[in-house]
Design an enzyme around this catalytic site. Structure first.
Site, PDB file in Angstrom:
ATOM      1  N   ASN A   1       0.863  -1.183   0.000  1.00  0.00           N
ATOM      2  CA  ASN A   1       0.000   0.000   0.000  1.00  0.00           C
ATOM      3  C   ASN A   1       0.902   1.237   0.000  1.00  0.00           C
ATOM      4  OD1 ASN A   1      -1.806   2.031   0.508  1.00  0.00           O
ATOM      5  ND2 ASN A   1      -2.639   1.144   2.397  1.00  0.00           N
TER       6      ASN A   1
ATOM      7  N   ARG B   1      -2.570  -2.096  -3.439  1.00  0.00           N
ATOM      8  CA  ARG B   1      -3.781  -1.328  -3.144  1.00  0.00           C
ATOM      9  C   ARG B   1      -3.775  -0.061  -3.999  1.00  0.00           C
ATOM     10  NH1 ARG B   1      -5.186   3.048   1.266  1.00  0.00           N
ATOM     11  NH2 ARG B   1      -7.414   3.133   0.907  1.00  0.00           N
TER      12      ARG B   1
ATOM     13  N   GLU C   1      -8.951  -4.455   5.278  1.00  0.00           N
ATOM     14  CA  GLU C   1      -8.777  -4.203   3.844  1.00  0.00           C
ATOM     15  C   GLU C   1      -7.616  -5.017   3.275  1.00  0.00           C
ATOM     16  OE1 GLU C   1      -9.056  -0.196   5.265  1.00  0.00           O
ATOM     17  OE2 GLU C   1      -9.913   0.428   3.367  1.00  0.00           O
TER      18      GLU C   1
ATOM     19  N   LEU D   1     -16.726   4.271   9.321  1.00  0.00           N
ATOM     20  CA  LEU D   1     -16.570   5.549  10.019  1.00  0.00           C
ATOM     21  C   LEU D   1     -15.177   5.626  10.619  1.00  0.00           C
ATOM     22  CD1 LEU D   1     -20.028   5.368  11.896  1.00  0.00           C
ATOM     23  CD2 LEU D   1     -19.569   6.393   9.660  1.00  0.00           C
TER      24      LEU D   1
ATOM     25  N   GLY E   1     -11.773   9.334   7.539  1.00  0.00           N
ATOM     26  CA  GLY E   1     -12.678   9.508   6.411  1.00  0.00           C
ATOM     27  C   GLY E   1     -13.873   8.612   6.694  1.00  0.00           C
TER      28      GLY E   1
ATOM     29  N   HIS F   1     -13.279   3.648  -0.129  1.00  0.00           N
ATOM     30  CA  HIS F   1     -13.396   2.619   0.910  1.00  0.00           C
ATOM     31  C   HIS F   1     -14.072   1.337   0.412  1.00  0.00           C
ATOM     32  CE1 HIS F   1     -13.796   6.235   3.871  1.00  0.00           C
ATOM     33  NE2 HIS F   1     -12.532   5.866   3.816  1.00  0.00           N
TER      34      HIS F   1
ATOM     35  N   GLY G   1     -12.354   2.992  12.555  1.00  0.00           N
ATOM     36  CA  GLY G   1     -11.984   3.545  13.869  1.00  0.00           C
ATOM     37  C   GLY G   1     -13.140   3.937  14.768  1.00  0.00           C
TER      38      GLY G   1
HETATM   39  P1  ADP Z   1      -8.393   6.149   8.882  1.00  0.00           P
HETATM   40  O1  ADP Z   1      -9.570   6.716   8.135  1.00  0.00           O
HETATM   41  O2  ADP Z   1      -7.288   7.131   9.063  1.00  0.00           O
HETATM   42  O3  ADP Z   1      -7.973   4.780   8.429  1.00  0.00           O
HETATM   43  P2  ADP Z   1      -9.383   4.838  11.282  1.00  0.00           P
HETATM   44  O4  ADP Z   1     -10.382   3.940  10.664  1.00  0.00           O
HETATM   45  O5  ADP Z   1      -8.176   4.235  11.897  1.00  0.00           O
HETATM   46  O6  ADP Z   1      -8.955   6.013  10.338  1.00  0.00           O
HETATM   47  O7  ADP Z   1     -10.132   5.723  12.375  1.00  0.00           O
HETATM   48  C1  ADP Z   1      -9.446   6.666  13.128  1.00  0.00           C
HETATM   49  C2  ADP Z   1     -10.417   7.386  14.016  1.00  0.00           C
HETATM   50  O8  ADP Z   1     -11.096   6.441  14.840  1.00  0.00           O
HETATM   51  C3  ADP Z   1      -9.750   8.334  15.011  1.00  0.00           C
HETATM   52  O9  ADP Z   1      -9.563   9.604  14.465  1.00  0.00           O
HETATM   53  C4  ADP Z   1     -10.773   8.378  16.117  1.00  0.00           C
HETATM   54  O10 ADP Z   1     -11.674   9.432  15.835  1.00  0.00           O
HETATM   55  C5  ADP Z   1     -11.533   7.083  16.000  1.00  0.00           C
HETATM   56  N1  ADP Z   1     -11.350   6.223  17.182  1.00  0.00           N
HETATM   57  C6  ADP Z   1     -10.359   5.349  17.422  1.00  0.00           C
HETATM   58  N2  ADP Z   1     -10.532   4.763  18.621  1.00  0.00           N
HETATM   59  C7  ADP Z   1     -11.657   5.290  19.153  1.00  0.00           C
HETATM   60  C8  ADP Z   1     -12.375   5.106  20.391  1.00  0.00           C
HETATM   61  N3  ADP Z   1     -11.961   4.252  21.313  1.00  0.00           N
HETATM   62  N4  ADP Z   1     -13.492   5.837  20.582  1.00  0.00           N
HETATM   63  C9  ADP Z   1     -13.920   6.707  19.658  1.00  0.00           C
HETATM   64  N5  ADP Z   1     -13.303   6.924  18.488  1.00  0.00           N
HETATM   65  C10 ADP Z   1     -12.185   6.230  18.231  1.00  0.00           C
END
Ligand code: ADP
Length: 404
Positions: A7, A91, A384, A209, A212, A180, A331
């Site tokens: 990636n 990717r 992914e 969520l 992005g 995504h 996330g």
């Molecule tokens: P990306 O789009 O960069 O791949 P991720 O899917 O890793 O992002 O999501 C990152 C986001 O997930 C962080 O910015 C945060 O807002 C959220 N996040 C991570 N852990 C938690 C948690 N325990 N509670 C709430 N939000 C979280």
């Protein structure tokens, strides 16, 4: 079969080596800050000591060569030779309108991927360099391009076209592409597997969520609509992106604030969303902490974020003509019971009910709907890389069979 998933972004290269006999990860690593004198290399292999260092890495080519050295290193590696790698899955963030499924890399495909750089300027150019480096370093391995947009390429024209003069679509290919796709596909297939039903028979909404964020509607095993648009800016409120707003607003702001197109683009992509609304942070964890302290702007940002998700779920339920399964991933979707609780409590009108006990359960993959819910609601960690590894293994096996 051993598959290496690569990636490459604008200044980073991440890799994961899979043994596809049981889908285990043998090693993974990343090179960040490529092009700088203090690039960061981290590498973890199963049963081996962790490796990390700061060193100059001039190019993606050098980064990937370094990864190959680490994979075959006697102390940190898991391979005797790079020839053990049967296939490389690349990717690719945007396949534009050209690619609806993974493809074996050839000269023509490489040119088309480069052509899609306009739609993914931060990612596709790096991916092309990554492909070329892998072709040189692993000449015997199959090279497969897996597109983030491919799963979304089944949308029909009346869904992906914008109500702009048609000539603009013909001239510039302005249309909805989404993003995504690999994540949405992975969690949708996993949900179907967990429900023990073919995906083709289910009406599914997947909510990715993360920083992005996007939502897709899936029917007959195919994506019928997605919230991101020509670029990842459209749709939901995100960490730093504004999502859908009145299209006149950027024109108004540019005029009033004297902003250039680039400055306005930055404002909508990097200074907006949860960060811009709350003034606290783009990170949902910080928003939740600020809400606990009674920060009004954080509370409004959270409510707006929830509202934009609820609106999309409602709209997509109508588009699908019903809903069997709702999935939260990435996330925020995976880690915030508070967010899931607020979204689902507004969906009782659709027959959606969740158990707060299950919602707060420490288990990562779980069904959180109650027995009386007419929709099965799941939290499914996305993967992914595994999806890319599976598609790469499948395509290269098919290609080898056809060759013999
Ligand atoms: P990306 O789009 O960069 O791949 P991720 O899917 O890793 O992002 O999501 C990152 C986001 O997930 C962080 O910015 C945060 O807002 C959220 N996040 C991570 N852990 C938690 C948690 N325990 N509670 C709430 N939000 C979280």
């Amino acid at each position: 079969m051993k598959v290496l998933v690569l990636n490459c972004g604008s200044s980073s290269a991440k890799y994961k080596l899979y043994d596809m006999t049981d889908e285990t990860v043998l090693a993974e690593g990343r090179v960040e800050r490529i092009g700088l004198d203090d690039a960061l290399i981290t590498h973890d292999a199963r049963g081996k000591e962790r490796y990390h260092t700061t060193t100059p890495v001039r190019s993606h080519q050098v980064a990937i060569a370094r990864a190959m050295e680490l994979l075959t290193d006697s102390k940190y590696g898991v391979l005797k030779s790079v020839q053990e790698i049967d296939a490389v899955g690349h990717r690719i963030v945007s396949g534009g309108a050209y690619f609806t499924e993974p493809v074996l890399v050839d000269q023509r495909n490489k040119e088309l991927i480069a052509e899609c750089s306009e739609l993914a300027p931060l990612h596709n150019p790096g991916a092309v360099v990554g492909i070329e480096a892998a072709q040189e370093l692993l000449p015997d391995a199959s090279q497969v391009a897996v597109f983030d947009t491919a799963f979304l390429a089944t949308m029909e024209p009346h869904v992906y076209l914008y109500a702009l003069p048609y000539e603009l679509y013909e001239k510039y290919k302005i249309r909805r592409y989404g993003a995504h796709g690999t994540s949405h596909k992975y969690v949708a297939l996993r949900a179907a597997q967990l429900l023990n039903r073919p995906l083709e028979e289910l009406k599914v909404i997947t909510c990715h969520l993360g920083n992005g964020a996007s939502i897709t509607a899936i029917k007959d095993g195919r994506c019928v609509d997605t919230s991101m648009g020509m670029t990842p800016l459209e749709g939901l409120i995100m960490g730093t992106r504004c999502g859908s707003i009145d299209p006149s607003i950027p024109l108004y702001i540019m005029e009033r604030e004297g902003l250039t197109t680039q400055q306005c683009n930055d404002l909508m992509n990097k200074q907006s969303g949860l960060k811009g609304m709350s003034g606290v942070s783009h990170d949902m964890r910080d928003i939740e902490a600020a809400m606990e302290e009674g920060n009004e702007r954080a509370i409004q940002a959270f409510k707006a974020y929830v509202h934009s998700i609820v609106k999309h779920i409602g709209a997509y339920t109508a588009v699908l003509g019903g809903l069997d399964c709702l999935v939260f991933t990435a996330g925020v979707g995976e880690n915030s019971p508070l967010l899931r609780s607020h979204v689902c409590s507004q969906l009782a009108g659709l027959g959606i009910y969740i158990s707060e006990e299950r919602n707060h359960d420490k288990e990562k993959e779980k069904e959180i709907s109650t027995a009386e819910s007419s929709v099965s609601v799941w939290v499914i960690p996305t993967n992914e890389e595994l999806m890319i590894a599976r598609e790469t293994a499948e395509l290269s096996t098919r290609a080898i069979r056809q060759r013999n």
